[in-house]
Design an enzyme around this catalytic site. Sequence first.
Site, mmCIF file in Angstrom:
data_model
loop_
_atom_site.group_PDB
_atom_site.id
_atom_site.type_symbol
_atom_site.label_atom_id
_atom_site.label_comp_id
_atom_site.label_asym_id
_atom_site.label_seq_id
_atom_site.Cartn_x
_atom_site.Cartn_y
_atom_site.Cartn_z
ATOM 1 N N CYS A 116 0.798 -1.223 0.000
ATOM 2 C CA CYS A 116 0.000 0.000 0.000
ATOM 3 C C CYS A 116 0.835 1.278 0.000
ATOM 4 C CB CYS A 116 -0.923 0.002 1.217
ATOM 5 S SG CYS A 116 -2.085 -1.380 1.257
ATOM 6 N N HIS A 143 12.509 1.341 4.928
ATOM 7 C CA HIS A 143 12.317 -0.084 4.622
ATOM 8 C C HIS A 143 12.850 -0.912 5.788
ATOM 9 C CE1 HIS A 143 11.785 -3.710 2.416
ATOM 10 N NE2 HIS A 143 11.694 -3.134 1.224
ATOM 11 N N HIS A 198 -2.175 19.846 6.899
ATOM 12 C CA HIS A 198 -3.056 18.737 6.527
ATOM 13 C C HIS A 198 -2.291 17.413 6.584
ATOM 14 C CE1 HIS A 198 -5.869 21.809 5.134
ATOM 15 N NE2 HIS A 198 -4.869 22.342 4.442
ATOM 16 N N HIS A 256 -2.660 6.924 5.364
ATOM 17 C CA HIS A 256 -3.176 5.784 4.603
ATOM 18 C C HIS A 256 -4.362 5.149 5.325
ATOM 19 C CE1 HIS A 256 -3.622 1.993 2.641
ATOM 20 N NE2 HIS A 256 -3.058 1.309 3.607
ATOM 21 N N HIS A 302 -14.429 5.298 5.290
ATOM 22 C CA HIS A 302 -15.869 5.063 5.369
ATOM 23 C C HIS A 302 -16.509 5.006 3.985
ATOM 24 C CE1 HIS A 302 -20.146 6.247 5.846
ATOM 25 N NE2 HIS A 302 -20.071 5.556 6.971
ATOM 26 N N ASN A 332 -10.437 0.616 2.039
ATOM 27 C CA ASN A 332 -8.985 0.638 1.839
ATOM 28 C C ASN A 332 -8.712 0.420 0.354
ATOM 29 O OD1 ASN A 332 -6.244 0.194 1.690
ATOM 30 N ND2 ASN A 332 -6.147 -1.266 3.379
#
Length: 512
Positions: free
Chosen positions: A244, A323, A407, A411, A440, A444
């Site tokens: 993702c 990573h 802002h 994720h 909502h 995802n």
Amino acid sequence: MEGTGDGGGGGGEGQTVRIKHTRILPDFLQSVNLKYVKLGYHYLISNLFTLCLVPLMIVILVEASQSNPDDMRQLWLHLKYNLVSVIICSAVLVFGSTVYIMTRPRPVYLVDYSCYRAPDHLKAPYSQFMEHSKLTGDFDESALEFQQKILERSGLGEETYVPEAMHYVPPRPSMAAAREEAEQVMFGALDNLFLNTAIKPKDIGILVVNCSLFNPTPSLSAMIVNKYKLRGNIRSFNLGGMGCSAGVIAIDLAKDMLQVHRNTYAVVVSTENITQNWYFGNQKAMLIPNCLFRVGGSALLLSNKSVDRKRAKYKLVHVVRTHRGADDKAFRCVYQEQDDAGKTGVSLSKELMAIAGGALKTNITTLGPLVLPISEQLLFFATLVVKKFFSPHIKPYIPDFKLAFEHFCIHAGGRAVIDELEKNLQLLPIHVEASRMTLHRFGNTSSSSIWYELAYIEAKGRMRKGNRVWQIAFGSGFKCNSAVWEALRNVKQSCNGPWEECIDKYPVKLVS
């Protein structure tokens, strides 16, 4: 104070006035909100250079005003008789300026982006989701109850989308159906992007596509080249298996390519494919993705052309990648494998949140010095020194990232992810509103979720010129990646945005 006043027009004889003695000045330790003291400290430190420079400029101007023509004549004669030195210094200055201009990083602008919104017939309400799960006959009673609980606690609403193949009973997860899903999402986002930007596909010089679980031959990037008849010398890349957070990785790759190739456009497409990656087994750790992942995708147009600054929405400021794949637990916490029955799915470890927290800590340790005001860095460093040498039990100072960003696009991996980042970064509910509402409304959507969140902020009319946005993404491997953008103008939502028809319904109250 009590008993003050002149009695007005109703005061009579015999009326007494009692005066209570109090402090002339308030008790600042009790009345002053410490956050404003902190803001003042931040302002003082951040503008320290300016505050020191102003008196220096005043002194120079005063001295210049007191000089007479003889002083100016002496200065001219001094330069005249040192002409060689002046020429050398000028040449060095011109050479240094030229080298700087030629080697400095080229700014990368986000001209516009588009997020795919699926048609209404692909919506999957809870009841329909559970009914289809029962009718497939692949899940036992325990697995069905588990999915029901996950759905209720997930933070997903009733209007998320699943691919066409999953609406059949039984489902039809074929290669053809997976290709169809990929084409609908990618081409849908790209069509809208090209329409809004008036860019011809032939003008695209760089193409980067990321999709973690669906990597056919020819590749997804080749599908786009074929569809839009992109030019033959296009530099195309296809990123797979990176989870993702791959959207930020794709941006980083496009940024590096734009540093090398002048005056060109780069398109970044981020998506995920569900059709062939639905899990039809009963292992609970592998059932969670079924309940969370939904159809979605995004397409971005990046440019290194100076003329595009005027119409661009944002400028890319930083990309920081972390990573943790060298650690075995981190490597296996999101893992595609087969269960005991030979059915393939993605397994999520119980240690996922702890591993994500460790990756985030490493990432913000690198990002902090790049974005935090000097006041926060000094406070953090001072606390670190005190903890190291004087008081080991003192709590570490958590930098206030709200001073660096207006802002936050976290994720939308799940409700727990958003909750933990809100708590650990000490954010306010409005800072995570975009993430919660995206989860909502769309679920995802993997690497594209951070763009649905940015679109939400724009649709609400909250993005102002100079605002900074922090996009945070997590992915298998395990990775935590950040992208920082600066708004170049007051940004409004683009035509046919994902929130165009429903923004007035949000934010909605979520059941805890």
